[in-house]
Design an enzyme around this catalytic site. Structure first.
Site: not given
Lengths: 238, 217, 238, 217
Positions: D51-53
């Site tokens: 997840t890019e966060n």
């Protein structure tokens, strides 16, 4: 199931091919994956381009790979150290190519190789002979030069602990080029002093996420280059 | 040229630098003579030493039984880490340098020009192996670049010259030059003498300096 | 002696000036330094450019700063979230500027701001309207666009633990933009849940080295944006 | 246009994607329908979700008493971290995306063109607030870009079109399109039908698809 663990250095370097570009971690001997390099000497591929901060000492590890005439070119920032004999000799005879890169530029070029950034501007080396032939550009009134990313076909890296996902942690200043080289190579091969279970490394302290690592091999008692040099050892073993 | 006046001992020169660096500074010391600076930080001053191979908070050489072969400085000597230190990889390390986060670096020199150019990585000899390390990154990124050097070469030639004849490390990058004879500041591409060693007079200093010197009046 | 610890958020933001560019950490509310933002609302400076991934929710934190008409422009990747009301309204009235940046490009521009890299090439947004007007360049047969670094006059960042040197560690996905923003601002102000003694954080696990941090303030029980929004709270407190 | 044939349930479509993603892949799932894919990974297959966060090794939504408000996914929902997970900052996260380290991403779509262009971030309406997030980074960097979408819009308009009329997320980036009616692969800027839902025939599929479809023969 994901299991990146290979049985031996020999198995892990088995598909390295003639002419490959290989990123090799280490700052001097600290962080240098000697056992993987020796496996590459045993294998005997040629015409390699090696990207590493130095060119090795004595006749062990990286220096032995060069002495064995497997390396066509090195890209590095500091190709001589106290006990550096092999590279200087071949270089003075014109038998090996050198691309000299400032250390920070070398690090950033490797990081960009892993980050999908093909090129960037930097102030380092502006006004020096190392900027000769490079594109110059004024940005906000200051002069910069354009530098390009470095990518490897393979990376050989040493770390402290690894798990079967390829998550890594390092020891002290042996971290140096390891994390950025892991990300910049198509196939990253890591020698770890210790293989631990998945979940043993706290997710907050993983330094190299497993996604950047393809192969892990256990080398619980890695050789110490300087000790071997003091004993006048050479590889292949004399 | 042979000097009658030896001027300050290089340890004293290093001490002057240590005194000039403010409390709380982040400092990178070059290999060799610059390392002397770390020995002279006055009590009560907290200076954080950076070594480009991935350590902020470098401490002195440890006792032999405390040595970890994987804890070294840029000169590849064993060092220690102070409480509050941290390790990082090379791209992050040079982010500190290139990004202007290091307050001071102290470097050796082959030559410094009167405009503040520095040559300290190569004598340009055709058969030698060139090696640059992090020198060009340091002069391009660090806020204040201090040079520590003997005023003359071993052969007695001036190191502070009109124009560097050796390959440059960087142009207009040096802020201050600390030698055994004087402390010299580079301001707007001119050299100003701030202090001279006992027995050194301006005319004498100029006579052993190829570059033009000025005094702050 | 180095002591970066300030007594209060108010004291820590005291010299933020009209027209400043401020980097604000957080992905939605996670990692958002609400107490520092509220101190900035109390202070009341105007014409700020805010660089942050989102534009805040409800009338708390970043959204409250915008609602208070202190922000001239936002640079972000996703200016609307589930409870985002303030920014969309001002934007539709033309009362606030928006520079929309793909999230990875935003992150890399901020990282480059801290790394002394003024500009870089990236494949992201090639062929889209977000590449309009940007320099294009073919490198090794592939098209890229040029993007420039983002630097802040100030950064406001939230972390888990800090020491008086400014060394930081974060909690889970609250890390997000914090580390790169710390490095990209002239003056980085951090609110920490916990202030620990120098030496308490293992040197191997420091995420943000203290060199990137100028001020630390203790906020042991930070507000939770979503809880306040559920209670219909606003800042300044209703 | 109103369809008589509803085709596969979107959960079944998600399952097809889950089956097509090889063991050991690193996968990023877009917000919304793409998240269904995580529910259908076959037993014995180890897939690592990014997840890019800032998390690699994202696990399912935790039990209410295990929720940490600071552990979320890109859709800002509470998630968990599997054993072997790791956290990192945003620049490192997008290094994984832009650098080609993520094997698959699964995204929603407003439109896909017959050359594999994707439009999924903006309808271009003048008064709406544009928001792009990480979509453009994903399509530019991830090795295989899969689209999961209903074949038609809610209004019954084709989503697979000759040319996208909405603003693009990326050009020539989609590798496979999974809809309730068919699985379609993009090869050399042409669309090839790999599979059709029960009761769907090629001519019918073409009739609800603006783009030209091909069969692999």
């Amino acid at each position: 199931m994901i299991n990146k663990i290979f049985n031996s250095p020999a198995e892990a370097v088995e598909d390295i091919f003639d002419g490959a570009t290989i990123l090799i971690s280490g700052f001097g001997e600290v962080g240098s994956p000697i056992e993987l390099i020796h496996a590459l000497i045993d294998k005997g591929v040629k015409n390699l381009t090696v990207v590493s901060n130095n060119t090795g000492s004595g006749y062990i590890g990286l220096a032995a790979l060069i002495e064995n005439k497997q390396v066509k070119k090195v890209i590095c920032s500091f190709p001589k150290t106290a006990n550096s004999v092999v590279f200087p000799e071949l270089y003075s005879k014109g038998e090996i190519e050198l691309e000299l890169v400032p250390q920070g530029t070398l690090a950033e070029r490797i990081r960009c190789g892993g980050a999908g950034i093909p090129a960037f501007y930097t102030p380092t080396s502006v006004g020096t002979i190392l900027a000769d032939g490079k594109e110059k550009r004024i940005i906000n009134g200051k002069e910069y030069i354009l530098e390009h990313a470095i990518k490897g076909d393979f990376a050989l890296v040493k770390c402290l602990k690894a798990d079967r996902y390829g998550n890594l942690v390092y020891n002290k200043t042996a971290r140096n080029f390891g994390p950025i080289m892991c990300a910049a190579a198509k196939t990253t091969i890591v020698q770890a002093k210790q293989i631990v279970d998945v979940g043993d490394i706290d997710p907050e302290v993983v330094v190299t996420p497993g996604i950047f690592v393809q192969r892990v091999v256990s080398v619980p008692n890695p050789l110490e280059e300087s000790v071997l040099i003091a004993e006048n050892r050479r590889y292949p073993w004399n | 040229m042979e000097l009658k006046i030896t001027g300050w001992d290089m340890n004293l020169v290093a001490q002057k630098i240590a005194n000039d660096i403010p409390d709380g500074s982040y400092v990178n010391l070059g290999i060799g003579i610059p390392e002397l600076v770390a020995n002279h930080i006055p009590n009560g001053k907290e200076i954080i030493f950076h070594t480009e191979n991935g350590l902020l908070g470098m401490g002195p050489q440890p006792e032999p039984d405390k040595i970890d072969p994987e804890l070294i400085n840029a000169g590849k000597k064993s060092v220690s880490a102070i409480p509050g230190a941290c390790y990082f990889h090379h791209a992050d390390s040079f982010m500190m340098i290139r990004g202007g986060h290091i307050d001071y670096c102290v470097l050796g020199a082959f030559q410094v020009s009167q405009e503040g150019d520095l040559a300290n990585w190569s004598t340009g000899e055709p058969n030698s192996v060139p090696a640059v390390g992090g020198a060009m990154d340091l002069v391009a990124g660090v806020k204040n670049v201090f040079v520590i050097t003997t005023h003359l070469t071993k052969k007695g030639e001036p190191k502070i010259v009109k124009e560097c004849t050796y390959p440059l490390t960087g142009k207009n990058v040096v802020n201050k030059i600390y030698t055994n004879l004087a402390v010299i500041e580079v301001i707007d591409k001119k050299l100003f003498v701030l202090e001279m060693a006992p027995g050194v007079e301006f005319n004498f200093l100029q006579s052993v300096t190829e570059a033009e010197l000025h005094t702050k009046t």
